[in-house]
Design a protein around this motif. Structure first.
Motif, mmCIF file in Angstrom:
data_model
loop_
_atom_site.group_PDB
_atom_site.id
_atom_site.type_symbol
_atom_site.label_atom_id
_atom_site.label_comp_id
_atom_site.label_asym_id
_atom_site.label_seq_id
_atom_site.Cartn_x
_atom_site.Cartn_y
_atom_site.Cartn_z
ATOM 1 N N ALA A 251 0.828 -1.206 0.000
ATOM 2 C CA ALA A 251 0.000 0.000 0.000
ATOM 3 C C ALA A 251 0.864 1.258 0.000
ATOM 4 O O ALA A 251 0.550 2.246 -0.678
ATOM 5 N N LEU A 252 1.962 1.222 0.738
ATOM 6 C CA LEU A 252 2.829 2.398 0.816
ATOM 7 C C LEU A 252 3.591 2.622 -0.484
ATOM 8 O O LEU A 252 3.676 3.752 -0.985
ATOM 9 N N LEU A 253 4.150 1.553 -1.046
ATOM 10 C CA LEU A 253 4.930 1.703 -2.271
ATOM 11 C C LEU A 253 4.053 2.109 -3.457
ATOM 12 O O LEU A 253 4.471 2.886 -4.305
ATOM 13 N N ARG A 254 2.836 1.574 -3.509
ATOM 14 C CA ARG A 254 1.926 1.892 -4.610
ATOM 15 C C ARG A 254 1.055 3.114 -4.307
ATOM 16 O O ARG A 254 0.245 3.508 -5.136
ATOM 17 N N LEU B 280 3.164 8.312 8.554
ATOM 18 C CA LEU B 280 2.800 7.446 9.684
ATOM 19 C C LEU B 280 2.746 5.990 9.251
ATOM 20 O O LEU B 280 3.059 5.088 10.034
ATOM 21 N N GLY B 281 2.355 5.749 8.005
ATOM 22 C CA GLY B 281 2.369 4.384 7.490
ATOM 23 C C GLY B 281 3.772 3.804 7.441
ATOM 24 O O GLY B 281 3.991 2.634 7.786
ATOM 25 N N TRP B 282 4.753 4.607 7.006
ATOM 26 C CA TRP B 282 6.143 4.127 6.965
ATOM 27 C C TRP B 282 6.675 3.862 8.366
ATOM 28 O O TRP B 282 7.385 2.880 8.606
ATOM 29 N N VAL B 283 6.345 4.722 9.300
ATOM 30 C CA VAL B 283 6.762 4.503 10.685
ATOM 31 C C VAL B 283 6.149 3.209 11.221
ATOM 32 O O VAL B 283 6.817 2.419 11.897
ATOM 33 N N ALA B 284 4.864 2.984 10.917
ATOM 34 C CA ALA B 284 4.203 1.748 11.344
ATOM 35 C C ALA B 284 4.893 0.527 10.760
ATOM 36 O O ALA B 284 5.072 -0.494 11.441
ATOM 37 N N LEU B 285 5.300 0.610 9.488
ATOM 38 C CA LEU B 285 5.970 -0.521 8.847
ATOM 39 C C LEU B 285 7.295 -0.837 9.539
ATOM 40 O O LEU B 285 7.617 -2.014 9.771
ATOM 41 N N VAL C 18 10.850 8.306 2.006
ATOM 42 C CA VAL C 18 10.341 9.542 2.598
ATOM 43 C C VAL C 18 11.133 10.747 2.099
ATOM 44 O O VAL C 18 10.560 11.804 1.791
ATOM 45 N N ARG C 19 12.440 10.601 1.997
ATOM 46 C CA ARG C 19 13.259 11.718 1.521
ATOM 47 C C ARG C 19 12.923 12.082 0.077
ATOM 48 O O ARG C 19 12.877 13.266 -0.285
ATOM 49 N N ARG C 20 12.674 11.073 -0.758
ATOM 50 C CA ARG C 20 12.389 11.335 -2.172
ATOM 51 C C ARG C 20 10.976 11.859 -2.383
ATOM 52 O O ARG C 20 10.756 12.789 -3.148
ATOM 53 N N ARG C 21 10.012 11.264 -1.693
ATOM 54 C CA ARG C 21 8.616 11.609 -1.953
ATOM 55 C C ARG C 21 8.140 12.821 -1.171
ATOM 56 O O ARG C 21 7.250 13.542 -1.617
ATOM 57 N N GLN C 22 8.691 13.020 0.043
ATOM 58 C CA GLN C 22 8.157 14.018 0.969
ATOM 59 C C GLN C 22 6.637 13.862 1.066
ATOM 60 O O GLN C 22 5.870 14.741 0.680
ATOM 61 N N PRO C 23 6.200 12.717 1.620
ATOM 62 C CA PRO C 23 4.771 12.385 1.596
ATOM 63 C C PRO C 23 3.976 13.226 2.590
ATOM 64 O O PRO C 23 4.526 13.970 3.405
ATOM 65 N N ASP C 24 2.660 13.083 2.509
ATOM 66 C CA ASP C 24 1.796 13.711 3.505
ATOM 67 C C ASP C 24 1.936 12.978 4.830
ATOM 68 O O ASP C 24 2.566 11.915 4.929
ATOM 69 N N LEU C 25 1.341 13.529 5.878
ATOM 70 C CA LEU C 25 1.460 12.975 7.222
ATOM 71 C C LEU C 25 0.929 11.548 7.296
ATOM 72 O O LEU C 25 1.501 10.692 7.974
ATOM 73 N N GLY C 26 -0.180 11.270 6.596
ATOM 74 C CA GLY C 26 -0.747 9.933 6.634
ATOM 75 C C GLY C 26 0.213 8.883 6.117
ATOM 76 O O GLY C 26 0.418 7.831 6.753
ATOM 77 N N GLU C 27 0.830 9.135 4.964
ATOM 78 C CA GLU C 27 1.774 8.166 4.416
ATOM 79 C C GLU C 27 3.005 8.041 5.310
ATOM 80 O O GLU C 27 3.539 6.941 5.510
#
Length: 418
Positions: free
Chosen positions: A21-24, A362-367, A351-360
């Motif tokens: 879900a995060l990668l896609r 938090l998803g990476w931190v959860a992973l 995260v460095r490349r995408r600079q995602p929103d807060l929701g995404e």
């Protein structure tokens, strides 16, 4: 509280689903009412049908199960109320249910036979008397008797529950309510309506009613405290107060060791950045320093060396224990560190490349935390629950949860949304 290979497979599937879900960049844009109601009802059925770990006797355990099931049934019934009000009422019922079964568990099991509760209670008493928890011996502990394995601010933040009401579990209940409040606030739209998104309310309801929550409340597992601190951090960042967000995150890092894994990921995210991450690390170090200086050897033994050298616990549901149980082989522990560092590096790069929103984010931190749990020598319900709470925060913080599209039928979502 038991090893089952099927549980390891389910948790592994969750990790695969989350990283996919995060990668896609999948986005949850709505929570259909039948799905939410069905999830709530299933939680109620699980409470009644599946035996849960408890130190209560058989009759009291059934009473606890009935409290949980009744809460789920009432929360599901509230979803029948038309419009957004139904989800609001359901989330409110779920929150009241958390209070009800925690109070019931404390009344029915005033002294659970678990070292976590014993150490937290006696550490609070020691703090009141000016004693160092890292030099104390725990009386009546069924497990660890000569170590305080948490960082000191776990004891400091939970001690008021003991001092004011006689039990640290009341402080954990307060932390859970704070976390749920921050989760719902993440979904509050910043427009004239001020309406809370249905996704945030659904996430709060499902997290509050997660199967096993009554066991967590009874056993005094400390993850609700970490959830509250991370949720407060997320809300402050969401509201544009990133420097103020340093405080709850520093308190979290000064409470539990593994939260330091969050800092490299946050350092790569421009909305928090390396300066605030360094400030968080410095503040956490300052908060911990008095206990380290008081007894460096005891502090290091309790919080680092004991945990690294601790034997694998056979009823943990991790890949490490699965390798021992299913294959008869013990993996080298350095492999655990290698896998965790690999996932951490992946999260930092993306995260460095995408600079995602807060929701995404938090998803990476959860992973990262999910994989760290899965490869460890010990990880239990409470640690996996914390991962689930981060996913719930991610859902509430999603931009889709703020926009009118969140209330639109799924057919109107883009091809990259699900």
């Amino acid at each position: 509280m038991r090893y089952r290979f099927a549980i390891v497979l389910v948790l592994t599937s969750a990790a695969v689903l989350l990283v996919t879900a995060l990668l896609r960049r999948w986005r949850l844009t709505s929570m259909p009412l039948p799905v939410l109601a069905g999830t709530v009802l299933v939680s109620g059925l699980v409470a009644e049908a599946v035996p849960f770990f408890s130190h209560a006797d058989a009759g009291d355990r059934r009473l606890l199960a009935h409290v949980v099931a009744a809460t789920c049934l009432l929360a599901a019934a509230m979803l029948l109320v038309p419009g957004p009000r139904g989800r609001t009422l359901s989330a409110g019922v779920a929150t009241v249910g958390v209070v009800a079964w925690t109070a019931t568990a404390i009344a029915l099991v005033p002294a659970p036979r678990i070292d976590v509760w014993v150490t937290l209670q006696q550490a609070a008493d020691g703090l009141a008397n000016g004693r160092n928890m890292y030099t104390m011996t725990w009386h009546g502990s069924p497990g660890i008797q000569d170590a305080f394995t948490y960082l000191p601010w776990t004891a400091v933040l939970l001690a008021p529950g003991r001092w004011l009401f006689g039990d640290v579990r009341w402080a954990l209940l307060a932390a859970m309510l704070v976390g749920l409040g921050c989760l719902v606030a993440l979904g509050r739209r910043r427009d004239r309506t001020g309406r809370t998104s249905s996704l945030a309310l659904a996430a709060a309801t499902m997290l509050a009613l997660a199967p096993g929550s009554v066991t967590q409340a009874e056993q005094a597992w400390t993850e609700p405290l970490l959830f509250a601190l991370i949720a407060a951090w997320a809300l402050l960042v969401h509201r544009g107060h990133a420097w103020w967000a340093v405080l709850p995150l520093a308190l979290g890092c000064a409470s539990k060791q593994h939260l330091v894994l969050l800092l490299p990921v946050l350092a790569c995210w421009s909305l928090f950045g390396w300066r605030r991450s360094l400030a968080t690390a410095a503040a956490a170090g300052g908060l911990v320093l008095p206990w380290f200086l008081a007894s460096p050897q005891d502090f290091w033994h309790d919080t680092v060396s004991l945990l690294v050298s601790f034997h694998p616990i056979k009823f943990a549901n991790t890949w490490f224990i699965a390798a021992q149980t299913e294959l008869g082989r013990t993996p080298p522990f350095w492999l655990t560190g290698l896998v965790v560092l690999g996932v951490l590096a992946l999260a930092c790069v993306v995260v460095r490349r995408r600079q995602p929103d807060l929701g995404e984010l938090l998803g990476w931190v959860a992973l990262v935390l999910l994989v760290a749990n899965l490869v460890n020598k010990q990880a239990f319900y409470n640690q996996f629950w914390l991962v689930g709470s981060l996913v719930a925060l991610a859902i509430a913080a999603s931009p889709a949860a703020e926009s009118p599209a969140a209330e639109s039928p799924p057919a109107q979502a883009s091809s990259r949304e699900t």
